[in-house]
Design an enzyme around this catalytic site. Structure first.
Site, PDB file in Angstrom:
ATOM      1  N   ASP A  58       0.843  -1.204   0.000  1.00 50.41           N
ATOM      2  CA  ASP A  58       0.000   0.000   0.000  1.00 50.41           C
ATOM      3  C   ASP A  58       0.877   1.253   0.000  1.00 50.41           C
ATOM      4  O   ASP A  58       0.363   2.376  -0.090  1.00 50.41           O
ATOM      5  CB  ASP A  58      -1.007  -0.010   1.160  1.00 50.41           C
ATOM      6  N   ASP A  97      -1.146  -6.202  -0.314  1.00 51.37           N
ATOM      7  CA  ASP A  97      -1.167  -5.536   0.991  1.00 51.37           C
ATOM      8  C   ASP A  97      -2.582  -5.062   1.290  1.00 51.37           C
ATOM      9  O   ASP A  97      -3.155  -4.285   0.509  1.00 51.37           O
ATOM     10  CB  ASP A  97      -0.226  -4.316   0.897  1.00 51.37           C
ATOM     11  N   LYS A 127      -1.000  -9.463   2.996  1.00 54.21           N
ATOM     12  CA  LYS A 127      -0.236  -8.973   4.154  1.00 54.21           C
ATOM     13  C   LYS A 127      -1.115  -7.981   4.893  1.00 54.21           C
ATOM     14  O   LYS A 127      -1.854  -7.231   4.269  1.00 54.21           O
ATOM     15  CB  LYS A 127       1.061  -8.290   3.711  1.00 54.21           C
ATOM     16  N   GLU A 129      -1.134  -5.357   8.696  1.00 58.07           N
ATOM     17  CA  GLU A 129      -0.311  -4.765   9.753  1.00 58.07           C
ATOM     18  C   GLU A 129      -0.920  -4.994  11.133  1.00 58.07           C
ATOM     19  O   GLU A 129      -2.142  -4.966  11.273  1.00 58.07           O
ATOM     20  CB  GLU A 129      -0.165  -3.253   9.511  1.00 58.07           C
ATOM     21  N   GLU A 196       9.539  -4.142  10.469  1.00 56.86           N
ATOM     22  CA  GLU A 196       9.943  -2.854   9.882  1.00 56.86           C
ATOM     23  C   GLU A 196      10.524  -1.922  10.932  1.00 56.86           C
ATOM     24  O   GLU A 196       9.913  -1.664  11.983  1.00 56.86           O
ATOM     25  CB  GLU A 196       8.732  -2.175   9.190  1.00 56.86           C
TER      26      GLU A 196
HETATM   27  O1  KIV Z   1       3.535  -1.120   1.689  1.00 57.09           O
HETATM   28  C1  KIV Z   1       4.694  -1.558   1.637  1.00 57.09           C
HETATM   29  O2  KIV Z   1       5.438  -1.337   0.670  1.00 57.09           O
HETATM   30  C2  KIV Z   1       5.170  -2.335   2.771  1.00 57.09           C
HETATM   31  C3  KIV Z   1       6.635  -2.629   2.827  1.00 57.09           C
HETATM   32  C4  KIV Z   1       7.324  -1.461   3.368  1.00 57.09           C
HETATM   33  C5  KIV Z   1       6.916  -3.849   3.612  1.00 57.09           C
HETATM   34  O3  KIV Z   1       4.419  -2.671   3.620  1.00 57.09           O
END
Ligand code: KIV
Length: 292
Positions: A58, A97, A127, A129, A196
């Site tokens: 994202d 994401d 993915k 968070e 991160e």
């Molecule tokens: O959105 C993204 O690019 C990420 C990376 C920084 C892992 O989450």
């Protein structure tokens, strides 16, 4: 005699990268490679280069769409870019994401949106968070057969709560909480976790404690793999560059040079030249003039 130019057809002999491939790489101590991509040509080149994992992050909100942070990114934005990446990359594992508010409001919403990444976005996994507070959503997404990658430490969707894009886990207590979160996410069913912007020795410790692979971004060389935002790595995003970024190219400078040259060529009428011009046979031209 006319000659035909035969362009070699690129055939991919590389096997598709899966969650199992990543687990085996960790077991063998082979670093996992991952970068972000948001479009077809970048994904194609990355795949040809042999990247293990491509993340449609994202981060596209900041580096492609020009937002201040990742919060305005929608599911539709993500799916649009995921489909472009999926058309370009055939062997790398593709991870979509989940954007802000696509998994936080309810577990049902989280599962439904995760499913859209596979059904409508051409992704292999998602993915999201967050730490222990995401365990339930992760458990249900994984139970639906969707591989989930976790993401802890500096979680950009919580930028306002964190007080900015700042390193995390620097005190003993904060570091212990991150380790506990990582173990919780592994237990909930994550196949991998992004760490991160955390101290390198914490990145190493978490990687040693987990059986699933960790992917570090600003988390040191002790992680099982590494990821960067491609626009940072290629010098294409100039607004700010985190300390953990290594620049592998200066595309901003190179594009600026090319655009300036183009403007100069057009203004000086040195472009287009004869080799860029379509010709017409003299008799056809004469016929046209005679007909006018
Ligand atoms: O959105 C993204 O690019 C990420 C990376 C920084 C892992 O989450």
């Amino acid at each position: 005699m006319s000659t035909t130019t035969v362009f070699p057809v690129k055939t991919t002999t590389r096997k598709k990268v899966t969650t199992l491939t990543l687990r085996q790489k960790k077991e063998r101590g082979e670093p996992i490679t991952m970068l972000t991509a948001y479009d077809y040509p970048t994904a194609l080149i990355m795949d040809e280069a042999g990247m293990d994992v491509i993340l449609v992050g994202d981060s596209l909100g900041m580096v492609v769409l020009g937002y201040e942070n990742t919060l305005p990114v929608t599911m539709e934005d993500m799916l649009h870019h995921c489909r472009a990446v999926a058309r370009g990359a055939k062997s790398a594992m593709l991870i979509g994401d989940m954007p802000f508010m696509s998994y936080q409001t309810s577990t049902e919403e989280a599962v439904r949106n995760a499913g859209r990444f596979l059904q409508n976005g051409g992704m292999d996994a998602v993915k999201l968070e967050g730490g222990h507070e995401r365990a339930e959503a992760i458990r249900m997404i994984a139970a639906a057969g969707i591989p989930v990658m976790g993401h802890i430490g500096l979680t950009p969707q919580s930028v306002h709560q964190l007080g900015g894009f700042r390193p995390q886990g620097k005190s003993a207590l904060a570091a212990k909480r991150l380790l506990e979160d990582a173990l919780r996410l592994e237990d909930a069913g994550c196949f991998s976790i992004v760490l991160e912007s955390v101290p390198a020795r914490l990145g190493t410790l978490i990687s040693q404690k987990l059986t699933i692979p960790t992917i570090g971004i600003g988390a040191g060389a002790g992680c099982d793999g590494q990821v960067l935002v491609t626009h940072d790595a290629l010098g294409l995003f100039e607004r700010f560059t985190p300390k953990f970024v290594k620049k592998y190219a200066d595309l901003h400078g190179e594009m600026q040079r090319a655009f300036t040259q183009y403007i100069a060529d057009v203004q000086a009428k040195t472009f287009p030249a004869a080799e860029h011009t379509v010709e017409m046979k003299d008799d056809e031209w004469k016929e046209l003039l005679n007909s006018l």
